[in-house]
Each structure stands twice: as structure tokens, then as C-alpha cells.
Write a protein that holds these residues in place. Structure first.
Motif, PDB file in Angstrom:
ATOM      1  N   SER A 307       7.183   8.615   4.185  1.00 44.66           N
ATOM      2  CA  SER A 307       8.465   7.919   4.065  1.00 44.66           C
ATOM      3  C   SER A 307       8.556   7.163   2.749  1.00 44.66           C
ATOM      4  O   SER A 307       9.636   7.027   2.161  1.00 44.66           O
ATOM      5  CB  SER A 307       8.647   6.953   5.241  1.00 44.66           C
ATOM      6  OG  SER A 307       7.713   5.895   5.175  1.00 44.66           O
ATOM      7  N   MET A 308       7.409   6.662   2.276  1.00 47.79           N
ATOM      8  CA  MET A 308       7.366   5.986   0.988  1.00 47.79           C
ATOM      9  C   MET A 308       7.391   7.007  -0.153  1.00 47.79           C
ATOM     10  O   MET A 308       8.031   6.800  -1.182  1.00 47.79           O
ATOM     11  CB  MET A 308       6.104   5.120   0.877  1.00 47.79           C
ATOM     12  CG  MET A 308       5.988   4.367  -0.443  1.00 47.79           C
ATOM     13  SD  MET A 308       4.587   3.221  -0.472  1.00 47.79           S
ATOM     14  CE  MET A 308       3.208   4.350  -0.362  1.00 47.79           C
ATOM     15  N   SER A 309       6.726   8.147   0.065  1.00 46.13           N
ATOM     16  CA  SER A 309       6.610   9.143  -0.993  1.00 46.13           C
ATOM     17  C   SER A 309       7.849  10.013  -1.140  1.00 46.13           C
ATOM     18  O   SER A 309       8.050  10.610  -2.196  1.00 46.13           O
ATOM     19  CB  SER A 309       5.394  10.047  -0.732  1.00 46.13           C
ATOM     20  OG  SER A 309       4.215   9.280  -0.719  1.00 46.13           O
ATOM     21  N   LEU A 310       8.657  10.109  -0.082  1.00 46.69           N
ATOM     22  CA  LEU A 310       9.844  10.963  -0.162  1.00 46.69           C
ATOM     23  C   LEU A 310      10.741  10.560  -1.323  1.00 46.69           C
ATOM     24  O   LEU A 310      11.276  11.414  -2.041  1.00 46.69           O
ATOM     25  CB  LEU A 310      10.629  10.908   1.155  1.00 46.69           C
ATOM     26  CG  LEU A 310      10.122  11.799   2.286  1.00 46.69           C
ATOM     27  CD1 LEU A 310      10.941  11.577   3.543  1.00 46.69           C
ATOM     28  CD2 LEU A 310      10.168  13.264   1.885  1.00 46.69           C
ATOM     29  N   GLU A 311      10.910   9.244  -1.505  1.00 51.17           N
ATOM     30  CA  GLU A 311      11.730   8.776  -2.615  1.00 51.17           C
ATOM     31  C   GLU A 311      11.053   9.092  -3.938  1.00 51.17           C
ATOM     32  O   GLU A 311      11.718   9.473  -4.922  1.00 51.17           O
ATOM     33  CB  GLU A 311      11.973   7.274  -2.484  1.00 51.17           C
ATOM     34  CG  GLU A 311      12.845   6.673  -3.569  1.00 51.17           C
ATOM     35  CD  GLU A 311      14.258   7.225  -3.599  1.00 51.17           C
ATOM     36  OE1 GLU A 311      14.956   7.030  -4.615  1.00 51.17           O
ATOM     37  OE2 GLU A 311      14.672   7.873  -2.615  1.00 51.17           O
ATOM     38  N   SER A 312       9.704   8.952  -3.982  1.00 51.19           N
ATOM     39  CA  SER A 312       8.965   9.300  -5.202  1.00 51.19           C
ATOM     40  C   SER A 312       9.110  10.788  -5.508  1.00 51.19           C
ATOM     41  O   SER A 312       9.334  11.185  -6.662  1.00 51.19           O
ATOM     42  CB  SER A 312       7.488   8.950  -5.051  1.00 51.19           C
ATOM     43  OG  SER A 312       7.292   7.557  -5.025  1.00 51.19           O
ATOM     44  N   ILE A 313       8.977  11.609  -4.471  1.00 53.57           N
ATOM     45  CA  ILE A 313       9.097  13.065  -4.649  1.00 53.57           C
ATOM     46  C   ILE A 313      10.500  13.426  -5.129  1.00 53.57           C
ATOM     47  O   ILE A 313      10.668  14.272  -6.013  1.00 53.57           O
ATOM     48  CB  ILE A 313       8.756  13.792  -3.334  1.00 53.57           C
ATOM     49  CG1 ILE A 313       7.260  13.642  -3.028  1.00 53.57           C
ATOM     50  CG2 ILE A 313       9.143  15.267  -3.398  1.00 53.57           C
ATOM     51  CD1 ILE A 313       6.856  14.104  -1.647  1.00 53.57           C
ATOM     52  N   ARG A 314      11.512  12.760  -4.562  1.00 49.32           N
ATOM     53  CA  ARG A 314      12.898  13.035  -4.975  1.00 49.32           C
ATOM     54  C   ARG A 314      13.104  12.671  -6.448  1.00 49.32           C
ATOM     55  O   ARG A 314      13.736  13.413  -7.208  1.00 49.32           O
ATOM     56  CB  ARG A 314      13.868  12.238  -4.106  1.00 49.32           C
ATOM     57  CG  ARG A 314      15.348  12.558  -4.388  1.00 49.32           C
ATOM     58  CD  ARG A 314      16.258  11.513  -3.813  1.00 49.32           C
ATOM     59  NE  ARG A 314      16.103  10.214  -4.465  1.00 49.32           N
ATOM     60  CZ  ARG A 314      16.618   9.926  -5.659  1.00 49.32           C
ATOM     61  NH1 ARG A 314      17.304  10.828  -6.337  1.00 49.32           N
ATOM     62  NH2 ARG A 314      16.437   8.725  -6.196  1.00 49.32           N
TER      63      ARG A 314
END
Length: 596
Positions: A307-314
Motif C-alpha cells: 500500500s505504501m509502495s503502490l504510490e512509489s510504483i505509480r
């Protein structure tokens, strides 16, 4: 989301084999961990059944089986950790390289879409978040579901209807985790925007540290930095508080399962005298219950990180998916014949949504070898005009011809190798003076470096340094003056041996005498090179073949110094403001003989 994942995983490349091996090893480890309670239940049953008549050889066999499975599980776990580490570290390495390479390919229009601080955050924090999630994910994302499936199936095999206890508790646990992660995910989305602001504050302060100290604003900037850091701290605190509920929820679930299994299972063992459920099966059920819930906990941990990384991945995918607005043509021209430039009804604006053109109806013809001066107020479009020549931006409408061909038909490297631009805000990189000058030509000889430095009037001050051209330049060129930086950058551009040389107010920090010497050297030593000089001082362009007066995005007038001084009001105002004038009868201003 899946498209973003696929894009990120494309950076695995040579580390793909490790990413494939890790889940396979996790399958073997999960199978071993789930097999142990099953075999243990058989062993307990045999002890219960045979009692004192238990064959000691059987104990040895069971011990050997336990040890073998434990060793296999240990080996698979260690190997899985090693392969996942190689895969994740390799992914992070390639990802940083891919992002940086993509940024390097961007046109100025692309770069304008992203702030520098945001790009730094994506290369550091976002890549680190993706790396950590991937490192744990490729192990747990396979191991935890398999543990859950194996443990659930074996619970039904051994415990029958007792396994429904797990089925009843699991949805409640999942529901709690779902709401927890949903709230945390929203916070993490906000956090990365605050990271950008934090990096922006740091970048501005480091770049402008001299201004901060000159105006004694250290305390103000420290408070601003502290506020940005505190905002991130508060957001993470909220997220961590939410995520911290995972452990109590899991402990409560394990206790509930143990109580239900022990009470109901014990009663069933007693009532059925071990026929429906025996002690071995009961002990296995207790272990499987813990394994099922721990598998859910591991999945929750990964989902929390995800959930924290999804924004990073985006954010990473946003950079990787960005297509440069300027591309090489399919069949590019690989040779630029001369330094001629023709603007034919050229208009330009920085974005299609802009209400007005930055440049409007530009008509201009420059012959090879000419010295062209450009003058105008701030924001009149001077820099934008010359940026189109090296195709840092593409024109909106009209036609721009360089060296006899439309500028967009040239190979980009060919074009930019033949169009050298020296900016007012010059950048030198850490390394020796010679290393910096060889940015213009990696294979330049010492003689060529010396010749270029002499034209740029840099050789004189370089020779005064103890190590001369081997003098080390600090990052950003902080150990040389502004005028020295400008002259070194001009020399660097000259080593490209360009057909067109553009000086964008790049002699503003040198004195008028040195400025004149540079212009004279350029005229004498580079007669075939087209020289375009943007200047604030009329003295820097007064001997130009043509002077272009820019005003509000269009050409106000083109002429020589004398012509413009007689007929152009903008040029007159600039000239008179920079030179001493005497007022004559009739109100006409005449320059004194020594004004020029």
C-alpha cells in the motif's frame, strides 16, 4: 496497476532467473513447514497407541524424517533469501539506471512537467520502497498463500469439522486488515507529495546557501525545513498507528483459535475416546491454526508495504512511461552543411493549453558566419528563440530551417554537436579544468584545449593556477569566479567546433574589455561559424552584422547598431540607459564621442 507492475518488472532483466527461483524455493519451504505437524501427529498417535511397546527403531525413523525435513526447509529458506536479495538489489540497480536514462532522454518540455525535487525522490525514496517490497514480496507472496492453503487442507484432512473454526475466524481477520490497509494507503499517497516538498526545500537551500547566509535567513529556512519534516513525521505516525493494530488483531485471533480448538477439540477427544479426533490430530490442529493466521499476518505485512509502495510504483512508472516530445526522425540527416538559420512564420508556446504564444510570427534569415546580436527585455523570448535552433523545443507552427534543411529532420546528436550553446548560468562539473573542457570533445588534445581557452580569454587566468589545466574544479565550479566559469564554458563549447555558436548572455559576468576581446577572437578565429549572442549590454552586440530587437515574443526590428540607434525606441532606451548622454537643443539625445 498491473501495467505499472509489468513496467517495473521489466527492469529485472538479467536478474529474472533469481526472481523465478525464489518462489520455487518458497514452495518447497512451505511444503516442509506444513508437513512437519502432519508427521508429528502420526508420531504422537503411535506413541499413544503403542505406549511402552513402541519400537525404538520407529523413533529413530521419525527423528530422521523430522531432521531431514527441517534441513530441507532451512536450505530452501537460506537459498530463497539469497536469491530474493539478488533479484531485488538487481531490480533497484536497473530501475535507477532506467529512470536516469529516461530523464536524460527527456526534452525540456518533458522536464518542465516534473520538478527536480520530485525526480530525486523517485530515484531514491520511491526506488527504495519498491526494492524492499519486492525483496519480501517474492518470498512471502508465494510462501504465505501456500502455507495458508496447505495448512487449511491438512486441517480438514486431520480435524474434519474442527477446521471450520479457522474458516470462521479468517474472514473476520481479513476484514479488519482490509480496513486497516485502506486507511494506511490513503496516508501513504499523501506522504510522497510531502517528500517532494521536503526535497525541494533541501535542494533550494543547498543551491542558494550563499543567499541564505547573506540575508541571515538560516533560522527561517531551518523552521521551514523542520515544518516539512514534521509534516512527514505526523503522516507516518498516523499510518504506523493504524498498521500497528495488525499485531494485536493477530494475537487476539490466535488466542481465540487456540481456546476454541483446545476446548472443543479436548471435549471431542474425550467424548470419542480418540476415534473422531485423537491427541496427535489435536496438536497438529493447534499448529496449523497458528500457521494459517501467521500466513495471513505475513500477507498483511506485504499488503501494508504494498500500500505504501503502490504510490512509489505509480510515480516511477509515470517517469518510465513519459515519452519525449522530441524524437529522432526515421531517416535522419547526419550532416549539417553550414550555419545558416531561417525562421519562416515560426510560432511557439510551451504547452498546447497556453492562451498565448511565447513567440509569434518570427521571420528571420541568418547567413553562415554572421555575427548576430539579440537584445530585449526579460521575458521577451530571446532564450526561447535560440532554444529552437538546437531543437531543445519543437516549434508550434511555421518552418525552421538550419543548414538548408528543416531542423526536425536532423539526427539530434548531429544537430546538437553542431549547435553549441553557452548559458548565462553556467555549470562546471567536479574534475580538472581539462576534464571539464573535454566535455566539448572527449578526444581533444592539449593543444586544442589551449587554443579554445585562448579564444575564450581563459588561458591567462588558468596559467596563474599552480596546476594550470589540471586544477581541480569543485562541484558547481565554486572555487572559480562567475566570469572565469563563463569563459571556461565558452572554451568548452568551442571545442565542439560548432557550425553555430550561441552565447546566451554568457559574458555578463566578465568586464567589457574581456568581452570585447572574446568577440574579436571569435570573429578572427571562427569566421565560418555563425555566432548568435544574446546580451543585456549594447556594447556586446554593437559590432554585430545584425541586431535583433525582441519585444513581447516578436521581433520588433532588425538592423545594425547605427540603424537601430536612429530608428528603434527600445534599442535607444537600452543604449541611453547604459551610456552617458548630453541633451541638445530640441530635446534630441546625442551620445558623447566616447560613449561607445
Amino acid at each position: 496497476m498491473w501495467k505499472n507492475f509489468k513496467l517495473i518488472l521489466h527492469s529485472l532483466r538479467e536478474y529474472k532467473i533469481y526472481a523465478i527461483l525464489t518462489p520455487l524455493l518458497m514452495v518447497a519451504e512451505a511444503a516442509c513447514d506444513c508437513a512437519l505437524p502432519f508427521i508429528m501427529s502420526l508420531f504422537v498417535n503411535e506413541i499413544q497407541t503403542n505406549g511402552k511397546d513402541l519400537d525404538l527403531n520407529n523413533i529413530g525413523i521419525y527423528a530422521a524424517i523430522f531432521l531431514s525435513i527441517a534441513i530441507i526447509s532451512l536450505i530452501c529458506g537460506i537459498m530463497g533469501a539469497k536469491t530474493s536479495a539478488r533479484a531485488s538489489v538487481g531490480l533497484a540497480q536497473n530501475l535507477r539506471g532506467d529512470i536516469f536514462k529516461k530523464i536524460e532522454s527527456f526534452s525540456f518540455a518533458n522536464i518542465d512537467r516534473f520538478s527536480t525535487s520530485s525526480l530525486v525522490t523517485r530515484l531514491t525514496t520511491d526506488v527504495n520502497n519498491t526494492f524492499m517490497t519486492f525483496n519480501l514480496g517474492i518470498r512471502i507472496i508465494v510462501r504465505a498463500p501456500l502455507m495458508f492453503i496447505f495448512a487449511t487442507v491438512l486441517s480438514f484432512v486431520l480435524g474434519g469439522q474442527m477446521a471450520w473454526i479457522f474458516v470462521g475466524v479468517v474472514p473476520l481477520v481479513c476484514l479488519g486488515f482490509f480496513f486497516m490497509l485502506r486507511q494506511a494507503g490513503r496516508i501513504f499517497t499523501r506522504v510522497f507529495k510531502r517528500y517532494d516538498k521536503l526535497n525541494e526545500s533541501i535542494q533550494e537551500n543547498i543551491a542558494g546557501i550563499r543567499v541564505v547566509k547573506n540575508f541571515v535567513r538560516e533560522e527561517h529556512e531551518t523552521k521551514k525545513m523542520a515544518k516539512a519534516s514534521n509534516d512527514i513525521c505526523q503522516e507516518f505516525k498516523k499510518a504506523e498507528i493504524i498498521v500497528s493494530f495488525a499485531s494485536p488483531i493477530m494475537n487476539l485471533s490466535i488466542h481465540i483459535v487456540n481456546i476454541l480448538v483446545c476446548s472443543l477439540g479436548g471435549w471431542l477427544v474425550y467424548e470419542s475416546e480418540g476415534k473422531t479426533l485423537n491427541v496427535g490430530q489435536l496438536s497438529a490442529l493447534l499448529t496449523y491454526g497458528v500457521q494459517i493466521l501467521m500466513a495471513l499476518l505475513m500477507v498483511t505485512i506485504i499488503l501494508g508495504m504494498l500500500s505504501m509502495s503502490l504510490e512509489s510504483i505509480r510515480r516511477i512508472a509515470e517517469v518510465l512511461q513519459e515519452e519525449s516530445t522530441i524524437k529522432n526522425p526515421n531517416d535522419p540527416i547526419m550532416l549539417l552543411q553550414d550555419g545558416s538559420v531561417i525562421f519562416n512564420k515560426v510560432t511557439f508556446k510551451y504547452s498546447k493549453q497556453a492562451e498565448r504564444n511565447t513567440l509569434d510570427e518570427i521571420n528571420l534569415s541568418i547567413k553562415p558566419g554572421q555575427f548576430i546580436g539579440i537584445i530585449g527585455s526579460t521575458g521577451s523570448g530571446k532564450t526561447t528563440l535560440v532554444s529552437l535552433i538546437s531543437r531543445l523545443y519543437d516549434i508550434s507552427t511555421g518552418e525552421l530551417i538550419v543548414g538548408g534543411h528543416p531542423v526536425h529532420k536532423y539526427d539530434l546528436r548531429t544537430l546538437r554537436d553542431n549547435v553549441a550553446v553557452v548559458l548565462q548560468k553556467n555549470v562546471l562539473f567536479s574534475g580538472t579544468i581539462a576534464d571539464n573542457l573535454r566535455w566539448g570533445d572527449l578526444n581533444a588534445t592539449n593543444e586544442e584545449i589551449l587554443a579554445a581557452a585562448k579564444i575564450a580569454q581563459a588561458d591567462e587566468f588558468v596559467q596563474n593556477f599552480p596546476k594550470k589545466y589540471e586544477t581541480y574544479i569543485e562541484q558547481g565550479g565554486t572555487n572559480v569566479s562567475g566570469g572565469q566559469r563563463q569563459r571556461l564554458c565558452i572554451a568548452r563549447a568551442l571545442l565542439k567546433k560548432p557550425k553555430i555558436l550561441i552565447l546566451d548572455d554568457s559574458t555578463s559576468a566578465v568586464d567589457t574589455k574581456t568581452d570585447a576581446l572574446i568577440r574579436q577572437a571569435l570573429k578572427n578565429d571562427l569566421p565560418q561559424t555563425t555566432k548568435i549572442v544574446i546580451a543585456q549590454r549594447t556594447s556586446s552586440v554593437e559590432d554585430a552584422d545584425q541586431i535583433i530587437v525582441m519585444d513581447n515574443g516578436h521581433i520588433d526590428q532588425i538592423g545594425t547598431h547605427d540603424e537601430l540607434l536612429r530608428t528603434n525606441k527600445i534599442y535607444q532606451e537600452v543604449y541611453h540607459s547604459q551610456n552617458r548622454v548630453n541633451q541638445n537643443i530640441g530635446g534630441v539625445s546625442h551620445a558623447t564621442p566616447d560613449a561607445r
